[in-house]
Design a protein around this motif. Structure first.
Motif, PDB file in Angstrom:
ATOM      1  N   GLY A 157      -9.765 -89.201 -75.189  1.00  0.00           N
ATOM      2  CA  GLY A 157     -10.369 -89.137 -74.316  1.00  0.00           C
ATOM      3  C   GLY A 157     -11.891 -88.123 -74.411  1.00  0.00           C
ATOM      4  N   LEU A 158     -12.231 -88.368 -72.538  1.00  0.00           N
ATOM      5  CA  LEU A 158     -13.324 -87.492 -72.537  1.00  0.00           C
ATOM      6  C   LEU A 158     -13.687 -86.369 -72.631  1.00  0.00           C
ATOM      7  N   HIS A 159     -12.760 -85.143 -72.514  1.00  0.00           N
ATOM      8  CA  HIS A 159     -12.704 -84.290 -72.954  1.00  0.00           C
ATOM      9  C   HIS A 159     -11.411 -83.870 -74.168  1.00  0.00           C
ATOM     10  N   SER A 160     -11.626 -84.452 -75.444  1.00  0.00           N
ATOM     11  CA  SER A 160     -10.685 -84.599 -76.395  1.00  0.00           C
ATOM     12  C   SER A 160     -10.438 -83.215 -77.008  1.00  0.00           C
ATOM     13  N   THR A 161      -9.066 -82.666 -77.114  1.00  0.00           N
ATOM     14  CA  THR A 161      -8.909 -81.837 -77.891  1.00  0.00           C
ATOM     15  C   THR A 161      -9.583 -81.830 -79.115  1.00  0.00           C
ATOM     16  N   ALA A 166     -12.388 -80.210 -84.087  1.00  0.00           N
ATOM     17  CA  ALA A 166     -12.976 -80.394 -85.517  1.00  0.00           C
ATOM     18  C   ALA A 166     -14.222 -80.387 -85.386  1.00  0.00           C
ATOM     19  N   PHE A 167     -15.115 -80.492 -84.596  1.00  0.00           N
ATOM     20  CA  PHE A 167     -16.659 -80.553 -84.348  1.00  0.00           C
ATOM     21  C   PHE A 167     -16.978 -79.793 -83.599  1.00  0.00           C
ATOM     22  N   LEU A 287     -12.277 -91.619 -81.996  1.00  0.00           N
ATOM     23  CA  LEU A 287     -12.757 -93.176 -81.197  1.00  0.00           C
ATOM     24  C   LEU A 287     -13.191 -93.042 -79.906  1.00  0.00           C
ATOM     25  N   GLY A 288     -13.607 -94.068 -79.654  1.00  0.00           N
ATOM     26  CA  GLY A 288     -13.712 -94.587 -78.343  1.00  0.00           C
ATOM     27  C   GLY A 288     -14.298 -93.286 -77.554  1.00  0.00           C
ATOM     28  N   ASP A 289     -13.761 -93.162 -76.161  1.00  0.00           N
ATOM     29  CA  ASP A 289     -14.357 -91.635 -75.178  1.00  0.00           C
ATOM     30  C   ASP A 289     -14.312 -90.776 -75.940  1.00  0.00           C
ATOM     31  N   ALA A 290     -13.004 -90.195 -76.750  1.00  0.00           N
ATOM     32  CA  ALA A 290     -13.484 -88.971 -77.963  1.00  0.00           C
ATOM     33  C   ALA A 290     -14.820 -88.892 -78.271  1.00  0.00           C
ATOM     34  N   GLY A 291     -15.222 -90.112 -78.593  1.00  0.00           N
ATOM     35  CA  GLY A 291     -16.607 -89.940 -79.819  1.00  0.00           C
ATOM     36  C   GLY A 291     -18.081 -90.723 -79.022  1.00  0.00           C
TER      37      GLY A 291
END
Length: 369
Positions: A157-161, A166-167, A287-291
């Motif tokens: 999601g939007l607030h991807s851990t 990693a980034f 993938l998806g909202d995370a990216g």
């Protein structure tokens, strides 16, 4: 057999898990929630995303649980109807379209049930650290023992851990779009019958639709705001802010505020877009909202997640173990589609994108290219 950890048990992660399993990968999905998450707004499956759902043999099931809107009313701040339509609804577009609108919780449940016997699910846990080496990625979890995987995919999601680990910090990639969205359920105290109402009062407004055979309402309340201080984004402070803003509305403010205060599925977050130059680093990909979250303003987050999951799995399967080649192909194929759909969010500030723009964007991809 390559092992893949997917962080995120919403829509993107389990759909990717389905396709990876079909291609012979051993897949684990870790999800912070203790079970598939209920609640959430109605989501749309449009254009080429319908082909993904059909290839999963879920299209007829999705059609059976789709919303059945007959139309919408537009109200002034006092609650008086100033316009109506039985052809178009703001939440889904044209009512005679082949596109499908359904509750997020129904789609999540559907995909989970379709994958639960073939995919390992770790509910109530989350990724806390990633340590990549020449042969894989060692993953630390908040509760479970550390494990190693060949690949790690962030679909959280939007607030991807995973993205943060990693980034780098979220602030590098998140672009605030000037507002917040709150979604929650309530009893159908408006007696809506397969109908939705939309109202704007100052810098706030809402869309309310009847769901679950008209037994309840799903409220989507938005308000303009600069990014909120971090202290307001956690605990009960954000809910209280929403309750106070709802209470100030001139029509049905008190009942909506009460519903937001008591809703077990209360949600609120910024309208934001995620923009990154690259969606992979080493053995980790997003993938998806995370990216590439397009924000709910685009109406295309679910479709991007579905298409992205199919494409990423296909690229990994074709690469025969070369994850760098797979990730590069995934980006080449998806980025133009993502760019078109992200642009929908800001085409018409304060309203939906044009029908022509949406039609072009939702169909601007071929799964078999």
């Amino acid at each position: 057999m390559q092992t893949v950890l997917i962080s995120g048990g919403g829509i993107a992660g389990p759909v990717l898990a389905y396709w990876l399993h079909r291609h012979g990968f051993k897949v684990t999905v870790v999800e912070r929630a203790p079970h598939p998450r209920p609640g959430g707004q109605a989501v749309d499956v449009r254009g080429v995303a319908l082909d993904v759902v059909e290839r999963m043999n879920l299209l007829e099931q999705a059609r059976r649980v789709r919303t059945r809107m007959r139309g919408m009313s537009i109200l002034d701040p006092e609650g008086r109807e100033i316009d109506r339509s039985t052809e178009v609804a703001f939440s889904s577009g044209r009512l005679d379209s082949d596109d499908i609108e359904l509750l997020r919780e129904d789609l999540v449940r559907m995909v989970y049930e379709h994958t639960r016997t073939e995919v390992e699910y770790l509910f109530g846990d989350s990724v806390t650290a990633l340590d990549e080496n020449e042969t894989g990625v060692r993953v630390d979890f908040a509760h479970g023992a550390s494990r190693s995987f060949d690949l790690v995919i962030g679909a959280d999601g939007l607030h991807s851990t995973v993205r943060r680990l990693a980034f780098g910090p979220e602030g590098r990639f998140a672009h605030h779009l000037g507002s917040y969205l709150s979604v929650f359920s309530a009893e159908n105290f408006l007696a809506l019958d397969d109908w939705q109402v939309w109202l704007r009062d100052g810098d706030a407004g809402f869309g309310i639709m009847s769901v679950s055979d008209n037994t309840e309402l799903r409220v989507a309340f938005g308000f303009q705001s600069a990014p909120l201080a971090s202290g307001l984004r956690g605990g009960g402070a954000l809910r209280q802010l929403v309750v106070d803003k709802l209470a100030s509305l001139r029509w049905e403010g008190s009942r909506l505020a009460k519903a937001a205060r008591e809703a077990p599925d209360f949600y609120c977050d910024a309208m934001a877009r995620i923009q990154m130059d690259c969606w992979s680093r080493g053995r980790v990909a997003l993938l998806g909202d995370a990216g590439y979250c397009p924000s709910p303003l685009s109406g295309q987050g679910t479709s991007l997640a579905l298409v992205g999951a199919h494409v990423l799995a296909d690229c990994l399967a074709r690469a025969h173990g070369d994850h760098r080649a797979a990730y590069a192909r995934y980006e080449r194929r998806m980025r133009p589609f993502v760019t078109l759909n992200q642009a929908l969010a800001t085409e018409n500030p304060g309203g939906p994108a044009s029908e022509a723009s949406l039609t072009h964007a939702k169909n601007a991809f071929s799964l078999d290219a």
